[in-house]
Design a protein around this motif. Sequence first.
Motif, PDB file in Angstrom:
ATOM      1  N   THR A 275      13.667   2.789  43.378  1.00 17.11           N
ATOM      2  CA  THR A 275      13.516   3.832  44.385  1.00 17.11           C
ATOM      3  C   THR A 275      12.844   5.063  43.773  1.00 17.11           C
ATOM      4  N   LYS A 276      12.382   5.954  44.630  1.00 18.63           N
ATOM      5  CA  LYS A 276      11.797   7.217  44.197  1.00 18.63           C
ATOM      6  C   LYS A 276      12.902   8.233  43.917  1.00 18.63           C
ATOM      7  N   THR A 277      12.681   9.068  42.923  1.00 18.29           N
ATOM      8  CA  THR A 277      13.669  10.083  42.566  1.00 18.29           C
ATOM      9  C   THR A 277      13.500  11.379  43.348  1.00 18.29           C
ATOM     10  N   GLY A 278      12.327  11.585  43.938  1.00 20.63           N
ATOM     11  CA  GLY A 278      12.063  12.836  44.643  1.00 20.63           C
ATOM     12  C   GLY A 278      11.629  13.961  43.740  1.00 20.63           C
ATOM     13  N   ARG A 279      11.305  13.663  42.508  1.00 21.36           N
ATOM     14  CA  ARG A 279      10.947  14.715  41.548  1.00 21.36           C
ATOM     15  C   ARG A 279       9.720  15.509  42.008  1.00 21.36           C
ATOM     16  N   SER A 280       8.692  14.817  42.474  1.00 23.03           N
ATOM     17  CA  SER A 280       7.468  15.500  42.921  1.00 23.03           C
ATOM     18  C   SER A 280       7.539  15.896  44.387  1.00 23.03           C
ATOM     19  N   ASN A 281       8.237  15.113  45.177  1.00 25.33           N
ATOM     20  CA  ASN A 281       8.344  15.379  46.611  1.00 25.33           C
ATOM     21  C   ASN A 281       9.760  15.026  47.050  1.00 25.33           C
ATOM     22  N   VAL A 282      10.566  16.059  47.291  1.00 21.68           N
ATOM     23  CA  VAL A 282      11.974  15.822  47.596  1.00 21.68           C
ATOM     24  C   VAL A 282      12.150  15.071  48.910  1.00 21.68           C
ATOM     25  N   ARG A 283      11.162  15.095  49.788  1.00 22.35           N
ATOM     26  CA  ARG A 283      11.270  14.368  51.053  1.00 22.35           C
ATOM     27  C   ARG A 283      11.189  12.854  50.848  1.00 22.35           C
ATOM     28  N   GLU A 284      10.808  12.424  49.647  1.00 25.09           N
ATOM     29  CA  GLU A 284      10.747  10.990  49.360  1.00 25.09           C
ATOM     30  C   GLU A 284      11.948  10.512  48.535  1.00 25.09           C
ATOM     31  N   VAL A 285      12.923  11.392  48.314  1.00 26.31           N
ATOM     32  CA  VAL A 285      14.050  11.035  47.471  1.00 26.31           C
ATOM     33  C   VAL A 285      14.800   9.834  48.053  1.00 26.31           C
ATOM     34  N   PHE A 286      15.185   8.912  47.187  1.00 30.86           N
ATOM     35  CA  PHE A 286      15.961   7.703  47.502  1.00 30.86           C
ATOM     36  C   PHE A 286      15.172   6.636  48.268  1.00 30.86           C
ATOM     37  N   GLU A 287      13.884   6.831  48.514  1.00 36.06           N
ATOM     38  CA  GLU A 287      13.124   5.834  49.272  1.00 36.06           C
ATOM     39  C   GLU A 287      12.791   4.628  48.394  1.00 36.06           C
ATOM     40  N   TYR A 288      12.851   3.439  49.002  1.00 37.53           N
ATOM     41  CA  TYR A 288      12.583   2.200  48.285  1.00 37.53           C
ATOM     42  C   TYR A 288      11.123   2.092  47.848  1.00 37.53           C
ATOM     43  N   GLU A 289      10.934   1.543  46.661  1.00 36.21           N
ATOM     44  CA  GLU A 289       9.620   1.086  46.206  1.00 36.21           C
ATOM     45  C   GLU A 289       9.625  -0.417  45.965  1.00 36.21           C
ATOM     46  N   MET A 290      10.790  -0.946  45.637  1.00 33.00           N
ATOM     47  CA  MET A 290      10.910  -2.381  45.391  1.00 33.00           C
ATOM     48  C   MET A 290      12.319  -2.839  45.767  1.00 33.00           C
ATOM     49  N   TRP A 291      12.412  -4.015  46.327  1.00 36.47           N
ATOM     50  CA  TRP A 291      13.700  -4.614  46.685  1.00 36.47           C
ATOM     51  C   TRP A 291      13.638  -6.116  46.397  1.00 36.47           C
ATOM     52  N   ARG A 292      14.607  -6.587  45.650  1.00 39.61           N
ATOM     53  CA  ARG A 292      14.638  -8.011  45.255  1.00 39.61           C
ATOM     54  C   ARG A 292      13.300  -8.432  44.649  1.00 39.61           C
ATOM     55  N   ASP A 293      12.764  -7.590  43.776  1.00 40.99           N
ATOM     56  CA  ASP A 293      11.501  -7.843  43.077  1.00 40.99           C
ATOM     57  C   ASP A 293      10.300  -7.913  44.016  1.00 40.99           C
ATOM     58  N   ASP A 312      18.305   3.470  51.824  1.00 43.76           N
ATOM     59  CA  ASP A 312      19.282   2.454  52.231  1.00 43.76           C
ATOM     60  C   ASP A 312      20.200   2.949  53.339  1.00 43.76           C
ATOM     61  N   GLY A 313      19.991   4.174  53.812  1.00 42.76           N
ATOM     62  CA  GLY A 313      20.780   4.698  54.918  1.00 42.76           C
ATOM     63  C   GLY A 313      22.023   5.455  54.496  1.00 42.76           C
ATOM     64  N   THR A 314      22.304   5.529  53.199  1.00 42.47           N
ATOM     65  CA  THR A 314      23.480   6.264  52.739  1.00 42.47           C
ATOM     66  C   THR A 314      23.139   7.681  52.307  1.00 42.47           C
ATOM     67  N   MET A 315      21.861   7.969  52.048  1.00 42.22           N
ATOM     68  CA  MET A 315      21.427   9.303  51.621  1.00 42.22           C
ATOM     69  C   MET A 315      20.014   9.553  52.155  1.00 42.22           C
ATOM     70  N   PHE A 316      19.739  10.830  52.467  1.00 45.09           N
ATOM     71  CA  PHE A 316      18.426  11.210  52.971  1.00 45.09           C
ATOM     72  C   PHE A 316      17.995  12.517  52.317  1.00 45.09           C
ATOM     73  N   HIS A 317      16.735  12.876  52.539  1.00 48.69           N
ATOM     74  CA  HIS A 317      16.219  14.105  51.944  1.00 48.69           C
ATOM     75  C   HIS A 317      16.880  15.315  52.599  1.00 48.69           C
ATOM     76  N   PRO A 318      16.974  16.451  51.876  1.00 46.68           N
ATOM     77  CA  PRO A 318      17.588  17.659  52.439  1.00 46.68           C
ATOM     78  C   PRO A 318      16.675  18.365  53.424  1.00 46.68           C
ATOM     79  N   ASN A 319      17.245  19.395  54.080  1.00 54.24           N
ATOM     80  CA  ASN A 319      16.522  20.233  55.032  1.00 54.24           C
ATOM     81  C   ASN A 319      15.963  19.399  56.190  1.00 54.24           C
ATOM     82  N   LEU A 320      16.850  18.643  56.827  1.00 57.33           N
ATOM     83  CA  LEU A 320      16.448  17.807  57.957  1.00 57.33           C
ATOM     84  C   LEU A 320      16.122  18.665  59.176  1.00 57.33           C
ATOM     85  N   GLN A 321      15.175  18.178  59.966  1.00 52.61           N
ATOM     86  CA  GLN A 321      14.796  18.841  61.209  1.00 52.61           C
ATOM     87  C   GLN A 321      15.067  17.890  62.373  1.00 52.61           C
TER      88      GLN A 321
END
Length: 551
Positions: A275-293, A312-321
Amino acid sequence: SLVVLLPLLETLRLCVDSTVFCFSLPTPRIVAWQLALKHYLCHGTRNLLIMPGLKAAAITLGVLTPVLLVIGFASKPVIHSVVVSQVEKATVVDSFDSKLFAQWKSPTLNIYMKYYMWNITNTAEVLEGGKPVMQQLGPYVYLEYRDKQNITFAADQETVSFTLFTKYTFQPHLSGGLLESDRIAQVNLPLFGIAAQVHTSALEQDVMKVVIEFFFGKSEMFFYHHTVGELLWGFDDPLLHAVCDHELTRKFCASKGITPRFSLQNNNTRVAIRTKTGRSNVREVFEYEMWRDMETLTFWNSPQCRMLNGTDGTMFHPNLQRTDVLAVYVDDIFRSAYVQYYQDLAYKGVQLYQFRMQSDALMNATENPFNRGFNDFGPSGVLNETAVPDYKGVGVFASKPHFLGAAPVYRENVVGMRPDEEAHDTLLNLEPYSGVVFEAYKRMQINALSSPIHWLPATKGVKEVMMPMLWAEESGIMDDDDLATFKSQVYTPLDIAKGMQIGGLVVGVLCLGLLIFVLAKFRRQQRANAAESVRLINDGKPVGKSSLNYD
């Protein structure tokens, strides 16, 4: 200061009186000035005391009023900006030292999986073309444990790779007396799996017919009776055993990757994820890049449908609109789905946004052309999972529980469906500043397309029906301890900012009103003093001939 000032003023008054008396000039103008000065000093002592006080009050209020108004207008947006900035920094998990690392690795939020099983109560009638009568049994409640293992952060800290371990533990005390040993009847999914694998080969169909009819009777062939625990977590299916062990069909099973083991769900699983860490863009935090290879879901039929989008639906980026559309990758249905804002609500003093699945997600390809890539060509309301490799061609379809929101034909073909939007819809209650999930209810039903198998005469009386197998509710609710921690770290500063805003504006407006009053009073006093002095000067009269001789 008054104790010192009053004697001085009185002394000054006596001195002037004596001087005027001693040097009384006979001219009217001098007499007028004498009277004005004497009146001001003799009767204006109070004015001399009031005027400096009004001036000091005006200066104080003049400084204090704009300060309070600035605090009132600026405190909330400034503190809000600071809180959001701190939350964004804390949300990013890009190293083992990140603030949320422990919570991200092993969430303390209690997640429960509730299974509701569908039991067919009239199997004999179904074989003769009757409408299935479905009995809902549940909930069978399981505690879900998640832990991220083998964690590796990329060199640039933009992504993190890990193995997600998931385990389910049965909770009898929450299941209302229901047990995993409860037995139910369902259509035989392994039979439909075999039929799907031989649908293009008449020879294979004839061989399968011989083997299946040799070992199984009509009812045993089309239905199986197993415990809830066996259906959920696996059992050695007699039909698959017979097919895979027989010398005529053994090679067929090996070539198709068919084994005797069968289950509706998986337990003690380990899945490789990036998954993405959100380091460069916090709106992409926790988003999948790979699943089951897999970086793309190659089994779907369009580039858009193959994309691995969302968290995965358990966490999302902050400052939701409220205008945000959030992507969620739902591993149970092997595709991404999208949720959108539904309503505001409050939870134990915290303001939340509720998001629900977009209504067009379950539409067929005619109503929503995007779903053409998911092979959704039947009546709306179900998701075609047949292409997913895990199902090996079996006609498995996902829907909302009780066919909520689906085309009426699905509910009409079976007995026992009672859809309820509040009980059966998927929803996420999110705290907007942090993107934290306070409450979540992911609800989904697994169905099998039951139909006659033309090369098995015993099934010819069966009607084509979308047969419910089970529906599940995966839920998580923030506990009171975590809620208290959240409030102290996020809501307390925001509450202080709100208090400062209201207090600053209220007191600032009051001070502004008082300032206007003081300035008006000060101005009136100045005018009154000036007018009195002018009156005395203009109305002054000769004092007569002086007794002093100036000659």
